[in-house]
Design an enzyme around this catalytic site. Sequence first.
Site, PDB file in Angstrom:
ATOM      1  N   ILE A   1       5.116  -4.471  10.077  1.00 18.91           N
ATOM      2  CA  ILE A   1       5.361  -3.998   8.711  1.00 18.91           C
ATOM      3  C   ILE A   1       4.974  -2.527   8.732  1.00 18.91           C
ATOM      4  O   ILE A   1       3.799  -2.182   8.830  1.00 18.91           O
ATOM      5  CB  ILE A   1       4.588  -4.811   7.667  1.00 18.91           C
ATOM      6  CG1 ILE A   1       5.103  -6.256   7.685  1.00 18.91           C
ATOM      7  CG2 ILE A   1       4.742  -4.201   6.284  1.00 18.91           C
ATOM      8  CD1 ILE A   1       4.409  -7.192   6.713  1.00 18.91           C
TER       9      ILE A   1
ATOM     10  N   LYS B   1      -0.110 -10.006   7.975  1.00 19.94           N
ATOM     11  CA  LYS B   1       0.006  -8.593   8.319  1.00 19.94           C
ATOM     12  C   LYS B   1      -1.384  -8.140   8.730  1.00 19.94           C
ATOM     13  O   LYS B   1      -2.296  -8.066   7.908  1.00 19.94           O
ATOM     14  CB  LYS B   1       0.506  -7.751   7.136  1.00 19.94           C
ATOM     15  CG  LYS B   1       0.566  -6.255   7.475  1.00 19.94           C
ATOM     16  CD  LYS B   1       0.954  -5.401   6.280  1.00 19.94           C
ATOM     17  CE  LYS B   1       0.928  -3.917   6.654  1.00 19.94           C
ATOM     18  NZ  LYS B   1       1.238  -3.032   5.497  1.00 19.94           N
TER      19      LYS B   1
ATOM     20  N   THR C   1       0.831  -1.205   0.000  1.00 18.15           N
ATOM     21  CA  THR C   1       0.000   0.000   0.000  1.00 18.15           C
ATOM     22  C   THR C   1       0.864   1.252   0.000  1.00 18.15           C
ATOM     23  O   THR C   1       0.643   2.177  -0.779  1.00 18.15           O
ATOM     24  CB  THR C   1      -0.916   0.008   1.237  1.00 18.15           C
ATOM     25  OG1 THR C   1      -1.699  -1.178   1.241  1.00 18.15           O
ATOM     26  CG2 THR C   1      -1.825   1.223   1.223  1.00 18.15           C
TER      27      THR C   1
ATOM     28  N   TYR D   1     -13.158  -4.736  -3.097  1.00 23.22           N
ATOM     29  CA  TYR D   1     -14.267  -4.327  -3.962  1.00 23.22           C
ATOM     30  C   TYR D   1     -15.250  -5.470  -4.199  1.00 23.22           C
ATOM     31  O   TYR D   1     -16.355  -5.435  -3.691  1.00 23.22           O
ATOM     32  CB  TYR D   1     -13.776  -3.737  -5.294  1.00 23.22           C
ATOM     33  CG  TYR D   1     -14.938  -3.198  -6.115  1.00 23.22           C
ATOM     34  CD1 TYR D   1     -15.628  -2.066  -5.688  1.00 23.22           C
ATOM     35  CD2 TYR D   1     -15.362  -3.832  -7.282  1.00 23.22           C
ATOM     36  CE1 TYR D   1     -16.711  -1.589  -6.405  1.00 23.22           C
ATOM     37  CE2 TYR D   1     -16.435  -3.358  -8.001  1.00 23.22           C
ATOM     38  CZ  TYR D   1     -17.112  -2.240  -7.558  1.00 23.22           C
ATOM     39  OH  TYR D   1     -18.191  -1.770  -8.275  1.00 23.22           O
TER      40      TYR D   1
ATOM     41  N   ARG E   1      -9.337  -0.502   3.959  1.00 25.69           N
ATOM     42  CA  ARG E   1      -9.156  -0.286   2.529  1.00 25.69           C
ATOM     43  C   ARG E   1      -9.945  -1.278   1.679  1.00 25.69           C
ATOM     44  O   ARG E   1     -10.369  -0.949   0.578  1.00 25.69           O
ATOM     45  CB  ARG E   1      -7.666  -0.378   2.159  1.00 25.69           C
ATOM     46  CG  ARG E   1      -6.857   0.826   2.603  1.00 25.69           C
ATOM     47  CD  ARG E   1      -5.418   0.700   2.138  1.00 25.69           C
ATOM     48  NE  ARG E   1      -4.631   1.852   2.523  1.00 25.69           N
ATOM     49  CZ  ARG E   1      -4.414   2.926   1.754  1.00 25.69           C
ATOM     50  NH1 ARG E   1      -4.933   2.976   0.547  1.00 25.69           N
ATOM     51  NH2 ARG E   1      -3.673   3.928   2.183  1.00 25.69           N
TER      52      ARG E   1
ATOM     53  N   TYR F   1      -2.516 -10.375   4.059  1.00 26.15           N
ATOM     54  CA  TYR F   1      -2.598  -8.962   4.439  1.00 26.15           C
ATOM     55  C   TYR F   1      -4.054  -8.591   4.660  1.00 26.15           C
ATOM     56  O   TYR F   1      -4.850  -8.569   3.722  1.00 26.15           O
ATOM     57  CB  TYR F   1      -1.971  -8.122   3.332  1.00 26.15           C
ATOM     58  CG  TYR F   1      -1.945  -6.620   3.543  1.00 26.15           C
ATOM     59  CD1 TYR F   1      -2.171  -6.031   4.782  1.00 26.15           C
ATOM     60  CD2 TYR F   1      -1.671  -5.766   2.473  1.00 26.15           C
ATOM     61  CE1 TYR F   1      -2.139  -4.664   4.952  1.00 26.15           C
ATOM     62  CE2 TYR F   1      -1.634  -4.396   2.629  1.00 26.15           C
ATOM     63  CZ  TYR F   1      -1.868  -3.850   3.860  1.00 26.15           C
ATOM     64  OH  TYR F   1      -1.832  -2.481   4.017  1.00 26.15           O
TER      65      TYR F   1
END
Length: 303
Positions: free
Chosen positions: A206, A164, A47, A110, A141, A136
């Site tokens: 991270i 993560k 990201t 999405y 997001r 992740y």
Amino acid sequence: MKPIFVGSGVAIITPFDKDEKIDFDRFQKLIEFQIANKTDAIIVCGTTGEGSTLSTQERLKLFSFAAEKVAGRVPVIGGTGSNSTSFSLNLAKEAEKTGIDAHLMVTPYYNKTSQNGLIRHYFTLADELNKPIIVYNVPGRTGMNITAETYKKLSEHPNIRGVKEADNNITKLTKAIGLCGKNLDFYIGNDDMICASAFLGCKGVISVLSNILPLYTHNMTIKALKGENREAVAMQNRAMPLIDALFSDVNPIPVKHAMKYLKMDSGILRLPLCEMQEEKAEKLERCLYEFFDYSDMMIDHYL
């Protein structure tokens, strides 16, 4: 099983020149800066690296370049996830040819999926790939979240080695670590939770903060992992205003601004990301100024 890394991994930015092309000379300098300051892993095209605006060929070039320049000194982890299982698989297979050590694979976004769909998605990838996978989870997001029970199921696959976790739910994190035991290593994705997550059993972070403070982030993380709680918490508390400012706008907008302020030329942002509003930028600069004690540590000297 040995963790992919322990400590602080940097979610490294991608520097672009004025024409929005990748500036590999700057990228190499950033890699060397990180390694010289004890960063424990370099995560490319995540990201913070604006991976979503990079073409497949750009990602592969960045993976190859990072793997070559790092030359085994620390693990290089490539952001190869997407919301399409087949696209992720094809990208990841090509990425493995570049010399990366592991994959960072975001949950589908999405179109999202169910928890059962997540398991099938990651198992399909893990079955076909040779390098280990770090899952992740970043619900802010992607619009979806991984449950503790799903982590337990994912931990059963030997090639799914890490997570993560960028969800702020400390209760879920505690439960997930308890359910998975030694079968899955957790890394926190939030710089404001480095100490708390280490105390719960995470293997490290991270980090966005590490782009500007790699040695500080490494030392804080290692102290927390070693149980040096007083020192680690003091470092966390000192950095909190700066961490908050680094997330006062969409990542990586603030960290790229901070790097420019610190005379680390990070290049421009790719649209749709744009420069910070003046008020937010001033707050960030004030936090940077206050973090560095000008009586005994000049920014130029630190960098």
